[in-house]
Motif scaffolding. Structure first.
Motif, PDB file in Angstrom:
ATOM      1  N   ASP A   1      -4.478   9.141  -4.270  1.00 16.56           N
ATOM      2  CA  ASP A   1      -3.915   9.903  -5.393  1.00 16.56           C
ATOM      3  C   ASP A   1      -3.213   9.032  -6.427  1.00 16.56           C
ATOM      4  OD1 ASP A   1      -1.397   9.294  -4.351  1.00 16.56           O
ATOM      5  OD2 ASP A   1      -1.143  11.239  -3.389  1.00 16.56           O
ATOM      6  N   GLY A   2      -3.279   7.689  -6.242  1.00 18.01           N
ATOM      7  CA  GLY A   2      -2.794   6.795  -7.277  1.00 18.01           C
ATOM      8  C   GLY A   2      -1.354   6.373  -7.145  1.00 18.01           C
ATOM      9  N   ARG A   3      -0.629   6.860  -6.121  1.00 13.56           N
ATOM     10  CA  ARG A   3       0.752   6.409  -5.954  1.00 13.56           C
ATOM     11  C   ARG A   3       0.814   4.935  -5.546  1.00 13.56           C
ATOM     12  NH1 ARG A   3       3.164   8.724  -1.860  1.00 13.56           N
ATOM     13  NH2 ARG A   3       1.341   9.798  -1.017  1.00 13.56           N
ATOM     14  N   LEU A   4      -0.233   4.476  -4.899  1.00 15.16           N
ATOM     15  CA  LEU A   4      -0.414   3.042  -4.647  1.00 15.16           C
ATOM     16  C   LEU A   4      -1.613   2.591  -5.478  1.00 15.16           C
ATOM     17  CD1 LEU A   4       0.158   2.404  -0.822  1.00 15.16           C
ATOM     18  CD2 LEU A   4       1.364   1.341  -2.730  1.00 15.16           C
ATOM     19  N   PRO A   5      -1.404   2.034  -6.644  1.00 14.69           N
ATOM     20  CA  PRO A   5      -2.521   1.677  -7.518  1.00 14.69           C
ATOM     21  C   PRO A   5      -3.232   0.413  -7.049  1.00 14.69           C
ATOM     22  CG  PRO A   5      -0.455   1.021  -8.518  1.00 14.69           C
ATOM     23  CD  PRO A   5      -0.091   1.767  -7.257  1.00 14.69           C
ATOM     24  N   PRO A   6      -4.412   0.121  -7.600  1.00 16.21           N
ATOM     25  CA  PRO A   6      -5.129  -1.100  -7.242  1.00 16.21           C
ATOM     26  C   PRO A   6      -4.266  -2.337  -7.429  1.00 16.21           C
ATOM     27  CG  PRO A   6      -6.528   0.340  -8.534  1.00 16.21           C
ATOM     28  CD  PRO A   6      -5.175   0.959  -8.553  1.00 16.21           C
ATOM     29  N   SER A   7      -4.332  -3.225  -6.442  1.00 15.12           N
ATOM     30  CA  SER A   7      -3.621  -4.516  -6.422  1.00 15.12           C
ATOM     31  C   SER A   7      -2.119  -4.377  -6.177  1.00 15.12           C
ATOM     32  CB  SER A   7      -3.864  -5.306  -7.719  1.00 15.12           C
ATOM     33  OG  SER A   7      -5.245  -5.561  -7.899  1.00 15.12           O
ATOM     34  N   ALA A   8      -1.643  -3.160  -5.867  1.00 16.84           N
ATOM     35  CA  ALA A   8      -0.227  -3.003  -5.532  1.00 16.84           C
ATOM     36  C   ALA A   8       0.060  -3.703  -4.209  1.00 16.84           C
ATOM     37  CB  ALA A   8       0.136  -1.527  -5.442  1.00 16.84           C
ATOM     38  N   ARG A   9       1.183  -4.418  -4.160  1.00 15.26           N
ATOM     39  CA  ARG A   9       1.547  -5.143  -2.937  1.00 15.26           C
ATOM     40  C   ARG A   9       2.266  -4.213  -1.975  1.00 15.26           C
ATOM     41  NH1 ARG A   9       5.074 -10.757  -2.546  1.00 15.26           N
ATOM     42  NH2 ARG A   9       4.853 -11.053  -0.292  1.00 15.26           N
ATOM     43  N   LEU A  10       1.877  -4.252  -0.701  1.00 14.74           N
ATOM     44  CA  LEU A  10       2.504  -3.434   0.320  1.00 14.74           C
ATOM     45  C   LEU A  10       3.662  -4.183   0.974  1.00 14.74           C
ATOM     46  CD1 LEU A  10      -0.164  -1.810  -0.068  1.00 14.74           C
ATOM     47  CD2 LEU A  10      -0.014  -1.276   2.378  1.00 14.74           C
ATOM     48  N   PRO A  11       4.592  -3.433   1.562  1.00 19.60           N
ATOM     49  CA  PRO A  11       5.685  -4.097   2.290  1.00 19.60           C
ATOM     50  C   PRO A  11       5.151  -4.918   3.459  1.00 19.60           C
ATOM     51  CG  PRO A  11       6.145  -1.754   1.938  1.00 19.60           C
ATOM     52  CD  PRO A  11       4.711  -1.970   1.573  1.00 19.60           C
ATOM     53  N   ALA A  12       5.896  -5.928   3.841  1.00 17.35           N
ATOM     54  CA  ALA A  12       5.548  -6.695   5.030  1.00 17.35           C
ATOM     55  C   ALA A  12       5.593  -5.791   6.255  1.00 17.35           C
ATOM     56  CB  ALA A  12       6.511  -7.862   5.207  1.00 17.35           C
ATOM     57  N   THR A  13       4.784  -6.104   7.246  1.00 16.83           N
ATOM     58  CA  THR A  13       4.711  -5.224   8.428  1.00 16.83           C
ATOM     59  C   THR A  13       6.067  -5.100   9.107  1.00 16.83           C
ATOM     60  OG1 THR A  13       3.985  -7.141   9.742  1.00 16.83           O
ATOM     61  CG2 THR A  13       2.270  -5.680   8.835  1.00 16.83           C
ATOM     62  N   ARG A  14       6.827  -6.200   9.192  1.00 21.28           N
ATOM     63  CA  ARG A  14       8.137  -6.147   9.841  1.00 21.28           C
ATOM     64  C   ARG A  14       9.071  -5.206   9.089  1.00 21.28           C
ATOM     65  NH1 ARG A  14      10.374  -9.787  13.233  1.00 21.28           N
ATOM     66  NH2 ARG A  14       8.902 -11.421  12.593  1.00 21.28           N
TER      67      ARG A  14
ATOM     68  N   ARG B   1       6.353  -3.009  15.150  1.00 19.20           N
ATOM     69  CA  ARG B   1       5.640  -3.835  14.182  1.00 19.20           C
ATOM     70  C   ARG B   1       4.147  -3.863  14.472  1.00 19.20           C
ATOM     71  NH1 ARG B   1       6.482 -10.327  13.065  1.00 19.20           N
ATOM     72  NH2 ARG B   1       5.067 -10.471  11.255  1.00 19.20           N
ATOM     73  N   GLY B   2       3.779  -3.881  15.769  1.00 19.68           N
ATOM     74  CA  GLY B   2       2.371  -3.913  16.120  1.00 19.68           C
ATOM     75  C   GLY B   2       1.627  -2.669  15.646  1.00 19.68           C
ATOM     76  N   THR B   3       2.322  -1.501  15.611  1.00 21.72           N
ATOM     77  CA  THR B   3       1.687  -0.271  15.130  1.00 21.72           C
ATOM     78  C   THR B   3       1.354  -0.385  13.647  1.00 21.72           C
ATOM     79  OG1 THR B   3       2.911   1.045  16.768  1.00 21.72           O
ATOM     80  CG2 THR B   3       2.004   2.220  14.858  1.00 21.72           C
TER      81      THR B   3
ATOM     82  N   ASP C   1      -4.589  -3.460   9.587  1.00 13.40           N
ATOM     83  CA  ASP C   1      -5.875  -4.064   9.930  1.00 13.40           C
ATOM     84  C   ASP C   1      -7.010  -3.055   9.797  1.00 13.40           C
ATOM     85  OD1 ASP C   1      -4.604  -6.424  10.426  1.00 13.40           O
ATOM     86  OD2 ASP C   1      -4.552  -6.167  12.618  1.00 13.40           O
ATOM     87  N   GLN C   2      -6.764  -1.802  10.226  1.00 10.60           N
ATOM     88  CA  GLN C   2      -7.795  -0.789  10.132  1.00 10.60           C
ATOM     89  C   GLN C   2      -8.159  -0.500   8.682  1.00 10.60           C
ATOM     90  OE1 GLN C   2      -9.628   0.602  12.469  1.00 10.60           O
ATOM     91  NE2 GLN C   2     -10.741   1.859  10.977  1.00 10.60           N
TER      92      GLN C   2
END
Length: 468
Positions: free
Chosen positions: A34-47, A57-59, A65-66
């Motif tokens: 729905d565009g709240r995360l646009p293309p090339s937006a950086r995601l938070p670190a897994t930790r 963190r593994g979840t 990864d999926q």
């Protein structure tokens, strides 16, 4: 790590059905879709995301990864995880209907040549203004506007338009429409909701008045301007205001006759009524010195409205009301409850531009440009069409032969050639009540396209004449 360090703020609606990892995957897909995360937006670190969501963190790593495997995300060594640049949000609901293609040539009235905006001068004015503005300028202020601009306007309007005022009687607005809203509101609240408006005139302005609870009555226009002698009698007996364009009537282009100017202000005095003077392009007079404002002859009967839309550009959203003393407080109160105040940075820049005489230079520059365009219009069309309203302003009228083709047929023929025009009939209070014609705006096209636009217009008029 704090959420503020994630690089992107993100609200996720987690559904634990099917497991926490599956819920996170679904939430991230939905945010990307729905565009709240646009293309090339950086995601938070897994930790960090795991800590924020109360997950292992593994979840979070497994969910990332999926989504990488599915192509939703891209993982780069040393750069973290981002939304795939190829992902685009799906359009909501049914497939959107594509917007109609813009015309090749636009000769509709109402807009200046925005390419003439004085970018360098405006930047200099803005820098100077911001360098000297007090810190209090960036807080809530006087609904009338910044004192620097009101003082500059009082001086400029006095010498350039013959307006008699002082800064205390000026209210800065976000355009002519807001000025009209404020005046209509004040008149309505005072029990004077009926306004006489020129016929023909701009339909949008009539609708603005109606939406504020005003009642619109037509004030006929002829070759000497608004027929002001009709005010105070018949259907116009009880109007509380008359809205007029004396310097260059819109759309016919005629100038209000001196005797009618006198009758207009005389009516306002006798009826305790108001004249609303729309001076939308009063600076652009080509055959002689610009006609002075009616306000200068009757400052207690006239509310004068000016704007930077034609001299600079409509995107600035800057206009000004010069008010009779009795209307200052009611209009200020209405402004306070409408939007509190007009934005400040533009006001400060315009004040600097006026006091440094950069505004005068801009007016002279665009006046020369528009006169050249007017002259080219007359050269291309004057031998084959009855062109009127050319002594001032940014538009002219072209009369169509009464024997046809109809105004609608001419407009359709122009549209087929990629030429956008406006008909005179659309401006009438009662369509079909007057002779057919076109309203041609010669300011809108960029300079390189203007001659070709006139050639297309000439072709359309020739075709119309051949079908008679």
């Amino acid at each position: 790590m704090d959420w503020a360090d994630f690089g992107v703020d993100l609200h996720l609606e987690l559904d634990a059905a099917g497991g926490r990892r599956s819920g996170l995957e679904r939430a991230l897909r939905a945010a990307i879709r729905d565009g709240r995360l646009p293309p090339s937006a950086r995601l938070p670190a897994t930790r960090a995301l795991a800590a924020e969501l109360g997950m292992a963190r593994g979840t979070v790593s497994a969910a990332y990864d999926q989504l990488v495997a599915e192509g939703w995300l891209v993982a780069r060594v040393g750069a973290g995880t981002e939304v795939s640049p190829l992902r685009r949000p799906a359009p909501p609901g049914p497939a959107p209907v594509p917007a109609p293609a813009p015309p090749r040539y636009d000769l509709r009235p109402g807009s200046p040549d925005v390419g003439a905006f004085p970018v360098a001068a405006w930047l200099r004015a803005t820098r100077r203004a911001l360098a000297t503005a007090p810190a209090t300028a960036y807080g809530y202020g006087d609904p009338r506007g910044r004192p620097e601009l009101r003082e500059a306007l009082a001086g400029y309007l006095g010498r350039a338009r013959g307006v008699l005022t002082d800064p205390e009687r000026i209210v800065v607005t976000t355009g002519y429409v807001q000025a009209l809203v404020l005046l209509t509101t004040v008149l309505r609240d005072a029990g004077r909701p009926a306004l006489a408006m020129e016929d023909p005139g701009l339909p949008f302005h009539r609708e603005v008045v109606r939406r504020q609870g005003g009642r619109v009555l037509p004030l006929p226009v002829d070759d000497q301007g608004a027929r002001t002698g009709l005010l105070g009698a018949g259907d116009l007996a009880d109007v509380g205001a008359a809205v007029v364009t004396p310097a260059h009537q819109y759309p016919t282009g005629v100038t209000l006759h001196p005797a009618r100017r006198h009758a207009l202000t005389g009516w306002a005095r006798d009826a305790d009524a108001l004249v609303v003077e729309d001076d939308y392009d009063g600076e652009f007079r080509y055959d002689r010195q610009p006609v002075g404002a009616v306000q200068g002859t009757a400052p207690e009967q006239v509310a004068y409205v000016g704007t930077a839309a034609k001299t600079l550009g409509p995107a600035l959203r800057l206009a000004w009301l010069v008010l009779p003393a009795r209307l200052v407080e009611p209009v200020v109160e209405a402004k306070r409850h409408l939007d509190v105040q007009t934005e400040v940075v533009g006001q400060l820049a315009l004040a600097d531009l006026i006091t440094s005489h950069g505004y005068d230079r801009q007016v002279r520059t665009v006046r020369r440009r528009y006169r050249q365009r007017r002259d080219l219009l007359l050269d291309r069309l004057g031998r084959r069409a009855a062109v009127g309203g050319v002594s001032a302003g940014l538009h002219a009228t072209v009369a169509l032969p009464p024997g046809g083709p109809t105004e609608a047929e001419v407009l359709a023929g122009a549209a087929a050639r990629g030429l956008a025009l406006t008909g005179l009939d659309a401006h009438r209070h009662h369509p079909g009540a007057g002779p057919p014609g076109l309203v041609v705006g010669y300011a809108t096209p960029p300079s390189h396209a203007y001659p070709a636009a006139l050639d297309e217009l000439a072709t359309v008029l020739r075709a119309a004449a051949s079908r008679r």
